[in-house]
Scaffold this motif. Structure first.
Motif, PDB file in Angstrom:
ATOM      1  N   GLU A   1     -20.766  -8.882  13.102  1.00 26.94           N
ATOM      2  CA  GLU A   1     -20.469 -10.280  13.448  1.00 26.94           C
ATOM      3  C   GLU A   1     -20.687 -11.209  12.255  1.00 26.94           C
ATOM      4  O   GLU A   1     -20.006 -12.230  12.118  1.00 26.94           O
ATOM      5  CB  GLU A   1     -21.345 -10.730  14.611  1.00 26.94           C
ATOM      6  N   ASN A   2     -21.644 -10.849  11.406  1.00 30.64           N
ATOM      7  CA  ASN A   2     -21.949 -11.656  10.227  1.00 30.64           C
ATOM      8  C   ASN A   2     -21.239 -11.159   8.969  1.00 30.64           C
ATOM      9  O   ASN A   2     -21.568 -11.600   7.861  1.00 30.64           O
ATOM     10  CB  ASN A   2     -23.462 -11.688  10.006  1.00 30.64           C
ATOM     11  N   ASN A   3     -20.277 -10.249   9.157  1.00 29.48           N
ATOM     12  CA  ASN A   3     -19.456  -9.733   8.050  1.00 29.48           C
ATOM     13  C   ASN A   3     -20.303  -9.150   6.916  1.00 29.48           C
ATOM     14  O   ASN A   3     -20.059  -9.393   5.735  1.00 29.48           O
ATOM     15  CB  ASN A   3     -18.550 -10.847   7.509  1.00 29.48           C
ATOM     16  N   ILE A   4     -21.304  -8.381   7.329  1.00 26.12           N
ATOM     17  CA  ILE A   4     -22.186  -7.732   6.359  1.00 26.12           C
ATOM     18  C   ILE A   4     -21.826  -6.259   6.268  1.00 26.12           C
ATOM     19  O   ILE A   4     -21.808  -5.547   7.283  1.00 26.12           O
ATOM     20  CB  ILE A   4     -23.660  -7.900   6.771  1.00 26.12           C
ATOM     21  N   ASN A   5     -21.513  -5.789   5.072  1.00 26.47           N
ATOM     22  CA  ASN A   5     -21.180  -4.381   4.866  1.00 26.47           C
ATOM     23  C   ASN A   5     -22.399  -3.503   5.126  1.00 26.47           C
ATOM     24  O   ASN A   5     -23.531  -3.885   4.796  1.00 26.47           O
ATOM     25  CB  ASN A   5     -20.674  -4.153   3.440  1.00 26.47           C
ATOM     26  N   ILE A   6     -22.161  -2.338   5.697  1.00 23.60           N
ATOM     27  CA  ILE A   6     -23.234  -1.425   6.089  1.00 23.60           C
ATOM     28  C   ILE A   6     -23.219  -0.208   5.165  1.00 23.60           C
ATOM     29  O   ILE A   6     -22.268   0.584   5.175  1.00 23.60           O
ATOM     30  CB  ILE A   6     -23.067  -0.989   7.557  1.00 23.60           C
TER      31      ILE A   6
END
Length: 269
Positions: free
Chosen positions: A191-196
């Motif tokens: 949702e926060n557009n953070i790459n994993i």
């Protein structure tokens, strides 16, 4: 400043309550209180805007004037209790002690309330860490790297275990920390557009060949079992630290530090 009380009996109810809080996670969760010990931890708890309810200090070891100095700017005043050296030695959990111990209110660490101070956050996620020493070391690394947050997935140990506080040297109070289950943390990151970026042994790319310059979460699992399949299936990229010896894993806090500071290096270029 509140008037100071004095306790010299090990049978005092307040002292018994301190011992239960120190030893029992269930009591910490039920009351929302925890124990911290030492001047550095006390100062960091205040810096992290924790509410200190009661301060115990040992006669002859810690001056009351120092407590007055530490709490002078607070909008409230904690209860001050002087205790005999015998009582203090009973309630302290360190072998060497400075003579100050406090009861403080825990924070909730709700994932939905986590806010990032930067638009390009760098986050550490640890799945199901159990050993307090490892958790403390992860928090120290996060503090050293000035990460935007530490997220604990499926926590096995409560954050206010005295051994976590001790091994983190108080960084548990100053790091932005949230907890949750794996599913909701993955959803939060997306949702926060953070790459994993998941540390894994299979289907992985060497970490130095991976870019962490965009919003990134570095995800580490336990040394025994690694990350769950749910993390690996949702990873932007699995990453690996090449091993040149006989074993295929390192201590989780060491691995996390290597990955985090590579990300910091790239972001500084």
């Amino acid at each position: 400043m509140n008037s100071t009380k004095h306790i010299s009996s090990l049978q005092n109810t307040l002292i018994k309550n301190v011992l239960v809080l120190k030893d029992k996670s269930r009591e910490r969760k039920k009351t929302g209180n925890f124990i911290l010990e030492g001047i550095r931890e006390f100062e960091l708890a205040l810096k992290g805007f924790y509410t200190i309810e009661t301060v115990f200090y040992a006669e002859g070891l810690f001056p009351e004037s120092k407590i007055e100095e530490l709490t002078a700017t607070l909008a409230y005043q904690p209860v001050l209790i002087s205790v005999s050296k015998e009582v203090y030695q009973k309630i302290a959990y360190r072998e060497t002690t400075e003579g100050i111990l406090a009861i403080a209110k825990a924070k909730t660490h709700i994932l939905s309330e986590l806010k990032f101070k930067n638009k390009n956050p760098l986050v550490l996620v640890a799945e199901a860490p159990e050993k307090p020493g490892n958790i403390g070391a992860l928090l120290r690394t996060a503090d050293a790297a000035n990460l935007d947050a530490v997220i604990i997935a499926n926590p096995k140990t409560d954050l206010y275990n005295p051994n976590i506080i001790r091994s983190s040297v108080g960084c548990v109070f100053t790091n932005p920390i949230a907890t949750g289950n794996t599913t909701e943390i993955i959803a939060f990151l997306k949702e926060n557009n953070i790459n994993i970026f998941c540390a894994a042994l299979t289907a992985s790319k060497v970490y130095t060949n991976t870019s962490f310059k965009t919003p990134s979460a570095i995800v580490v699992g336990t040394e025994a079992t690694g990350l769950s399949e749910e993390w690996l299936e949702n990873a932007t990229q699995n990453i690996i630290i090449p091993m040149e010896g006989e074993i295929d894993s390192m201590n989780v806090s060491v691995s996390a530090a290597i990955l985090i500071f590579e990300a910091k290096r790239q972001r500084s270029l």
